[in-house]
Scaffold this active site. Structure first.
Site, PDB file in Angstrom:
ATOM      1  N   GLY A 129      -1.341   7.549   1.235  1.00 40.44           N
ATOM      2  CA  GLY A 129      -1.488   7.577   2.680  1.00 40.44           C
ATOM      3  C   GLY A 129      -0.256   7.232   3.479  1.00 40.44           C
ATOM      4  O   GLY A 129       0.868   7.648   3.160  1.00 40.44           O
TER       5      GLY A 129
ATOM      6  N   GLY B 276       1.390   4.405   3.848  1.00 39.76           N
ATOM      7  CA  GLY B 276       2.416   3.627   3.161  1.00 39.76           C
ATOM      8  C   GLY B 276       3.354   4.491   2.351  1.00 39.76           C
ATOM      9  O   GLY B 276       4.574   4.330   2.413  1.00 39.76           O
TER      10      GLY B 276
ATOM     11  N   GLY C 275       0.816  -1.213   0.000  1.00 43.64           N
ATOM     12  CA  GLY C 275       0.000   0.000   0.000  1.00 43.64           C
ATOM     13  C   GLY C 275       0.843   1.254   0.000  1.00 43.64           C
ATOM     14  O   GLY C 275       0.541   2.214   0.712  1.00 43.64           O
ATOM     15  N   ALA C 276       1.881   1.262  -0.826  1.00 45.80           N
ATOM     16  CA  ALA C 276       2.870   2.343  -0.772  1.00 45.80           C
ATOM     17  C   ALA C 276       2.590   3.491  -1.723  1.00 45.80           C
ATOM     18  O   ALA C 276       3.413   4.407  -1.831  1.00 45.80           O
ATOM     19  CB  ALA C 276       4.266   1.774  -1.056  1.00 45.80           C
ATOM     20  N   THR C 277       1.448   3.493  -2.400  1.00 43.88           N
ATOM     21  CA  THR C 277       1.175   4.586  -3.341  1.00 43.88           C
ATOM     22  C   THR C 277       0.307   5.691  -2.749  1.00 43.88           C
ATOM     23  O   THR C 277       0.126   6.728  -3.372  1.00 43.88           O
ATOM     24  CB  THR C 277       0.493   4.064  -4.622  1.00 43.88           C
ATOM     25  OG1 THR C 277      -0.734   3.409  -4.266  1.00 43.88           O
ATOM     26  CG2 THR C 277       1.403   3.100  -5.363  1.00 43.88           C
TER      27      THR C 277
ATOM     28  N   TYR D  35     -14.595  -4.084   9.103  1.00 50.86           N
ATOM     29  CA  TYR D  35     -13.263  -3.490   9.244  1.00 50.86           C
ATOM     30  C   TYR D  35     -12.656  -3.881  10.593  1.00 50.86           C
ATOM     31  O   TYR D  35     -11.508  -4.329  10.660  1.00 50.86           O
ATOM     32  CB  TYR D  35     -13.371  -1.969   9.124  1.00 50.86           C
ATOM     33  CG  TYR D  35     -12.087  -1.230   9.431  1.00 50.86           C
ATOM     34  CD1 TYR D  35     -11.092  -1.114   8.473  1.00 50.86           C
ATOM     35  CD2 TYR D  35     -11.873  -0.654  10.685  1.00 50.86           C
ATOM     36  CE1 TYR D  35      -9.905  -0.446   8.755  1.00 50.86           C
ATOM     37  CE2 TYR D  35     -10.701   0.017  10.979  1.00 50.86           C
ATOM     38  CZ  TYR D  35      -9.716   0.117  10.005  1.00 50.86           C
ATOM     39  OH  TYR D  35      -8.549   0.779  10.291  1.00 50.86           O
TER      40      TYR D  35
ATOM     41  N   SER E 255      -5.379  -1.513  13.966  1.00 50.72           N
ATOM     42  CA  SER E 255      -6.221  -0.418  14.419  1.00 50.72           C
ATOM     43  C   SER E 255      -6.737  -0.699  15.826  1.00 50.72           C
ATOM     44  O   SER E 255      -6.811  -1.862  16.246  1.00 50.72           O
ATOM     45  CB  SER E 255      -7.413  -0.249  13.467  1.00 50.72           C
ATOM     46  OG  SER E 255      -8.318   0.732  13.926  1.00 50.72           O
TER      47      SER E 255
END
Length: 276
Positions: free
Chosen positions: A15, A17, A11-13, A167, A144
């Site tokens: 937020g 990450g 998820g590095a693209t 979630y 979370s």
């Protein structure tokens, strides 16, 4: 000369990450960045290189498709002989922009459980041999404090679906599987910790879900970066952190029978053999 750490961030693209990747690139890390689109990954790699950092390697997978996760893991194993840190940062929230109604993954699993837990579970086990030969290595699950107990009789939430509940269940599953994996691994080989990095940082998930932020993105980055690299945490494993403070997770995470049930169920759902 100290060898740079090889760090994979999912998820590095966007937020957390992406922000974490920027800081670790500035630290001189050898980065492997995951995303869903090559164009976004290429733009980020170009930006990092333009700033004088080493150009990160990039890998693509839609985490809602476990076959893509397997292919990504195989590509990483083929491209590097070590992995010092795995940061499971990719995920989807309890509402928009990923919808509030029940959806399923490519494999037919409830979408939030699939993306937030099963994909990271599978990726971690697929890369575990690489992490173990890179000892001491670290696994960090970005979870979370928004947790919901798991009902194993309704794991896919076919009854009483609610996005926030889905979630919370998926994030508790991350923590529980992290505790179970930590108990199975020598701490001098691989440590496994989970954290709540910050509350409603200004990311697209938070802004789409509630319309405003509470904590800064920098707070979340600092907490996650600390678990990833801080020398003081060498050998620390099987913990949950609220930002930088060690905290108690949901009580179900300390139920050894529930953790084992989740572990075995996750193995079955991902069709992976337990390496431990």
């Amino acid at each position: 000369m100290t060898r740079p750490r090889t760090i994979l961030i999912t998820g590095a693209t966007d937020g957390l990450g992406r922000a974490l990747a920027e800081h670790l690139a500035a630290d001189g890390a050898d980065l492997i960045l995951h995303g869903r689109t090559q164009a976004k990954l290429d733009r980020i790699a170009d930006e990092f290189a333009a700033r004088g950092a080493s150009r990160p390697r990039t890998v693509i997978a839609d985490l809602a498709d476990l076959d893509q996760v397997r292919r990504m893991a195989a590509g990483i194993r083929a491209s590097t002989n070590r992995l010092d840190v795995l940061v499971n940062s990719a995920g989807i929230g309890g509402g928009e922009p990923d919808g509030r109604t029940r959806r399923t993954s490519a494999d037919g699993h409830e979408l939030r459980l699939a993306v937030n837990h099963l994909a990271g579970f599978l990726l971690t086990l697929e890369l575990l041999p690489l992490l173990r030969v890179s000892a001491p290595a670290r696994i960090i699950n970005v979870a979370s404090i928004g947790r919901h107990p798991i009902d194993f009789g309704n794991l896919m939430l076919e009854r009483g679906y609610d996005g926030i509940r889905a979630y919370g269940q998926s994030k508790l599953a991350q923590i529980m599987s992290g505790f179970e994996l930590a108990a199975r691994l020598p701490a001098d080989e691989v440590t496994v910790n989970s954290l709540h990095p910050a509350t409603y940082t200004p990311t697209k998930i938070a802004l789409a879900g509630i319309g405003h932020s509470i904590d800064s993105l920098e707070q979340g980055v600092a907490a996650t970066r600390r678990l990833s690299t801080a020398p003081a945490l060498a050998g620390t494993t099987g913990r949950f952190y609220d930002r930088t403070r060690e905290a108690r997770a949901h009580s179900q995470a300390y139920d050894s029978e529930a953790r084992l049930h989740l572990w075995q169920t996750s193995l079955e759902l991902t069709e992976v053999a337990s390496p431990l």
